[in-house]
Design a protein around this motif. Structure first.
Motif, mmCIF file in Angstrom:
data_model
loop_
_atom_site.group_PDB
_atom_site.id
_atom_site.type_symbol
_atom_site.label_atom_id
_atom_site.label_comp_id
_atom_site.label_asym_id
_atom_site.label_seq_id
_atom_site.Cartn_x
_atom_site.Cartn_y
_atom_site.Cartn_z
ATOM 1 N N MET A 1 53.255 -3.805 22.158
ATOM 2 C CA MET A 1 52.256 -4.845 21.956
ATOM 3 C C MET A 1 51.506 -5.028 23.259
ATOM 4 O O MET A 1 52.082 -5.403 24.269
ATOM 5 C CB MET A 1 52.935 -6.142 21.543
ATOM 6 N N THR A 2 50.229 -4.728 23.234
ATOM 7 C CA THR A 2 49.480 -4.731 24.481
ATOM 8 C C THR A 2 48.040 -5.176 24.265
ATOM 9 O O THR A 2 47.583 -5.388 23.147
ATOM 10 C CB THR A 2 49.438 -3.326 25.122
ATOM 11 N N ASP A 3 47.335 -5.275 25.413
ATOM 12 C CA ASP A 3 45.914 -5.565 25.402
ATOM 13 C C ASP A 3 45.109 -4.287 25.630
ATOM 14 O O ASP A 3 43.929 -4.323 25.904
ATOM 15 C CB ASP A 3 45.571 -6.593 26.479
ATOM 16 N N LYS A 4 45.772 -3.143 25.555
ATOM 17 C CA LYS A 4 45.186 -1.809 25.712
ATOM 18 C C LYS A 4 44.839 -1.471 27.157
ATOM 19 O O LYS A 4 44.287 -0.422 27.427
ATOM 20 C CB LYS A 4 43.985 -1.600 24.789
ATOM 21 N N PHE A 5 45.205 -2.336 28.116
ATOM 22 C CA PHE A 5 45.094 -1.956 29.514
ATOM 23 C C PHE A 5 46.265 -1.059 29.901
ATOM 24 O O PHE A 5 46.189 -0.329 30.870
ATOM 25 C CB PHE A 5 45.116 -3.198 30.421
ATOM 26 N N VAL A 6 47.351 -1.120 29.159
ATOM 27 C CA VAL A 6 48.577 -0.441 29.573
ATOM 28 C C VAL A 6 48.775 0.848 28.795
ATOM 29 O O VAL A 6 49.818 1.109 28.232
ATOM 30 C CB VAL A 6 49.801 -1.377 29.440
ATOM 31 N N VAL A 7 47.762 1.699 28.810
ATOM 32 C CA VAL A 7 47.859 2.972 28.101
ATOM 33 C C VAL A 7 48.841 3.925 28.765
ATOM 34 O O VAL A 7 49.184 4.956 28.179
ATOM 35 C CB VAL A 7 46.481 3.638 27.953
ATOM 36 N N PHE A 8 49.324 3.585 29.973
ATOM 37 C CA PHE A 8 50.338 4.423 30.604
ATOM 38 C C PHE A 8 51.621 4.463 29.785
ATOM 39 O O PHE A 8 52.484 5.316 29.997
ATOM 40 C CB PHE A 8 50.629 3.966 32.037
ATOM 41 N N LEU A 9 51.755 3.535 28.810
ATOM 42 C CA LEU A 9 52.931 3.565 27.953
ATOM 43 C C LEU A 9 52.999 4.849 27.136
ATOM 44 O O LEU A 9 54.084 5.296 26.748
ATOM 45 C CB LEU A 9 52.939 2.345 27.020
ATOM 46 N N ASN A 10 51.856 5.455 26.855
ATOM 47 C CA ASN A 10 51.869 6.752 26.173
ATOM 48 C C ASN A 10 52.607 7.793 27.010
ATOM 49 O O ASN A 10 53.287 8.671 26.471
ATOM 50 C CB ASN A 10 50.448 7.224 25.897
ATOM 51 N N ALA A 267 45.854 8.098 37.117
ATOM 52 C CA ALA A 267 46.563 6.889 37.556
ATOM 53 C C ALA A 267 47.612 6.479 36.540
ATOM 54 O O ALA A 267 48.735 6.082 36.890
ATOM 55 C CB ALA A 267 45.572 5.758 37.790
ATOM 56 N N ASN A 268 47.264 6.561 35.255
ATOM 57 C CA ASN A 268 48.214 6.181 34.208
ATOM 58 C C ASN A 268 49.447 7.071 34.200
ATOM 59 O O ASN A 268 50.558 6.606 33.914
ATOM 60 C CB ASN A 268 47.524 6.222 32.841
ATOM 61 N N ILE A 269 49.270 8.346 34.509
ATOM 62 C CA ILE A 269 50.421 9.256 34.574
ATOM 63 C C ILE A 269 51.391 8.806 35.659
ATOM 64 O O ILE A 269 52.617 8.807 35.462
ATOM 65 C CB ILE A 269 49.940 10.703 34.806
ATOM 66 N N ILE A 270 50.856 8.385 36.790
ATOM 67 C CA ILE A 270 51.712 7.925 37.893
ATOM 68 C C ILE A 270 52.446 6.643 37.512
ATOM 69 O O ILE A 270 53.666 6.526 37.689
ATOM 70 C CB ILE A 270 50.868 7.722 39.169
ATOM 71 N N VAL A 271 51.709 5.674 36.958
ATOM 72 C CA VAL A 271 52.344 4.401 36.589
ATOM 73 C C VAL A 271 53.370 4.628 35.476
ATOM 74 O O VAL A 271 54.477 4.084 35.518
ATOM 75 C CB VAL A 271 51.291 3.365 36.149
ATOM 76 N N GLY A 272 53.010 5.443 34.484
ATOM 77 C CA GLY A 272 53.936 5.718 33.390
ATOM 78 C C GLY A 272 55.196 6.419 33.858
ATOM 79 O O GLY A 272 56.310 6.069 33.441
ATOM 80 N N SER A 273 55.041 7.382 34.743
ATOM 81 C CA SER A 273 56.195 8.127 35.257
ATOM 82 C C SER A 273 57.126 7.228 36.059
ATOM 83 O O SER A 273 58.352 7.298 35.916
ATOM 84 C CB SER A 273 55.717 9.295 36.127
ATOM 85 N N ARG A 274 56.546 6.366 36.884
ATOM 86 C CA ARG A 274 57.382 5.475 37.699
ATOM 87 C C ARG A 274 57.965 4.324 36.889
ATOM 88 O O ARG A 274 58.982 3.743 37.286
ATOM 89 C CB ARG A 274 56.567 4.960 38.896
ATOM 90 N N SER A 275 57.358 4.004 35.763
ATOM 91 C CA SER A 275 57.947 3.008 34.867
ATOM 92 C C SER A 275 59.170 3.588 34.165
ATOM 93 O O SER A 275 60.174 2.902 33.965
ATOM 94 C CB SER A 275 56.927 2.564 33.813
ATOM 95 N N TYR A 276 59.055 4.853 33.800
ATOM 96 C CA TYR A 276 60.167 5.535 33.120
ATOM 97 C C TYR A 276 61.304 5.818 34.099
ATOM 98 O O TYR A 276 62.467 5.530 33.818
ATOM 99 C CB TYR A 276 59.675 6.826 32.481
ATOM 100 N N HIS A 277 60.971 6.387 35.221
ATOM 101 C CA HIS A 277 61.972 6.721 36.239
ATOM 102 C C HIS A 277 61.494 6.149 37.576
ATOM 103 O O HIS A 277 60.624 6.724 38.223
ATOM 104 C CB HIS A 277 62.166 8.237 36.342
ATOM 105 N N ALA A 278 62.035 5.022 37.959
ATOM 106 C CA ALA A 278 61.551 4.291 39.135
ATOM 107 C C ALA A 278 61.672 5.132 40.399
ATOM 108 O O ALA A 278 62.717 5.715 40.685
ATOM 109 C CB ALA A 278 62.321 2.988 39.292
ATOM 110 N N GLN A 279 60.581 5.183 41.141
ATOM 111 C CA GLN A 279 60.556 5.888 42.425
ATOM 112 C C GLN A 279 61.037 4.963 43.537
ATOM 113 O O GLN A 279 61.597 5.409 44.533
ATOM 114 C CB GLN A 279 59.133 6.360 42.703
ATOM 115 N N SER A 280 60.807 3.667 43.352
ATOM 116 C CA SER A 280 61.205 2.642 44.308
ATOM 117 C C SER A 280 61.969 1.554 43.560
ATOM 118 O O SER A 280 61.757 1.352 42.358
ATOM 119 C CB SER A 280 59.961 2.044 44.977
#
Length: 295
Positions: A1-10, A267-280
């Motif tokens: 459930m989003t406002d479509k700003f968070v397409v990195f979820l794909n 940018a979305n690839i980076i945010v999505g990847s770090r959301s899935y597997h945290a870099q920090s």
């Protein structure tokens, strides 16, 4: 459930093993809904009025009502409520709302009065009270694994730079400060829900912080342009967003933003990847999506 700003979820969905994009609610039917449903609505917010100047949209409460309809369909499909509840308890519910409540509400005084009604702290409280009510409804209807995504650095978006930054480079601090207040309270909400809601697992994704890393050292992430959209018109390519048939920049991967508001795919690839597997350790709290999928 989003406002479509968070397409990195794909991106995160791909890392979870999804072969295709999750079906939108408007077209999901039959066994499609067992593979997930996308309730996102462009311009939508936590508040009902958010984004109204842009036309039709489905607010958070409307998206939750649609989820309730999906649950009813699942009960019919799986045969009984208990089976549906067990199935839902294994699903991951990603919620990324709040960006539009600032961009298309609080900081848009020409259309909305919230900016004069509330201090940033009060507004965050109002938003999160409504947000919490909808989360609790979802929990009542079987949701148990939640990904709550913080708002981004709206004050660094090309549109805000074009309209509110004297040099078109420096982020708008008063907007980002309000965003950080919301995020801090959202992170605390994750802790509260984890302690109060039985069998529930909540995580917070620090999209703001991940974006800060890209802004601090763009070259390390492959970006050469951080203050303008790849496609748009006017100052910072952002006073009018990308138009139909408009020729975009030669290489969109050089740009942190695709248009006046939205991050680029890179940018979305980076945010999505770090959301899935945290870099920090600050990327996700108390753990990342990969961990959540295993609990």
């Amino acid at each position: 459930m989003t406002d479509k700003f968070v397409v990195f979820l794909n991106i995160a969905a791909e890392l979870l093993g999804f072969d295709n994009y999750i079906s939108p609610y408007a077209t999901a039917s039959g066994e499609d809904i067992l593979r997930g449903v996308n309730y996102a609505s462009a311009a939508a917010g936590i508040r009902e009025e958010t984004g109204r100047q842009l036309g039709g949209r489905i607010s958070f409460s409307g998206q939750v009502n649609n989820y309730k309809n999906t649950v009813s369909q699942m009960v019919n499909m799986l045969g009984d409520q208990d089976t549906a509840v067990r199935y839902l308890s294994k699903c991951i519910f990603s919620i990324g709302l709040g960006n539009n409540d600032y961009l298309n509400n609080y900081f848009m005084p020409i259309y909305y009065s919230t900016g004069s009604q509330y201090t940033p702290d009060q507004y965050a409280d109002v938003l999160l009270k409504q947000y919490s009510q909808q989360i609790e409804i979802m929990y009542k209807y079987g949701a148990r694994k939640f990904v709550l995504i913080g708002v981004g650095q709206i004050g660094c978006s090309p549109n805000e730079l074009a309209n509110n930054s004297p040099d078109g480079q420096k982020c708008v601090s008063r907007i980002n400060a309000a965003n950080q207040i919301f995020n801090s309270k959202l992170k605390s909400l994750v802790d509260r829900f984890n302690s109060q809601l039985a069998d529930a697992h909540f995580i917070y994704i620090n999209a703001y912080g991940i974006f800060q890393d890209m802004l601090n050292d763009p070259a390390a992430y492959g970006f050469s342009v951080t203050n303008a959209g790849c496609c748009g018109v006017g100052r910072n390519n952002a006073q009018i967003t990308c138009l139909p048939m408009q020729l975009p920049c030669p290489d969109r991967n050089d740009y942190l933003f695709w248009d006046a508001y939205h991050p680029s795919e890179a940018a979305n690839i980076i945010v999505g990847s770090r959301s899935y597997h945290a870099q920090s350790s600050s990327d996700a709290h108390p753990y990342d999506i990969e961990h959540l999928a295993r609990v």
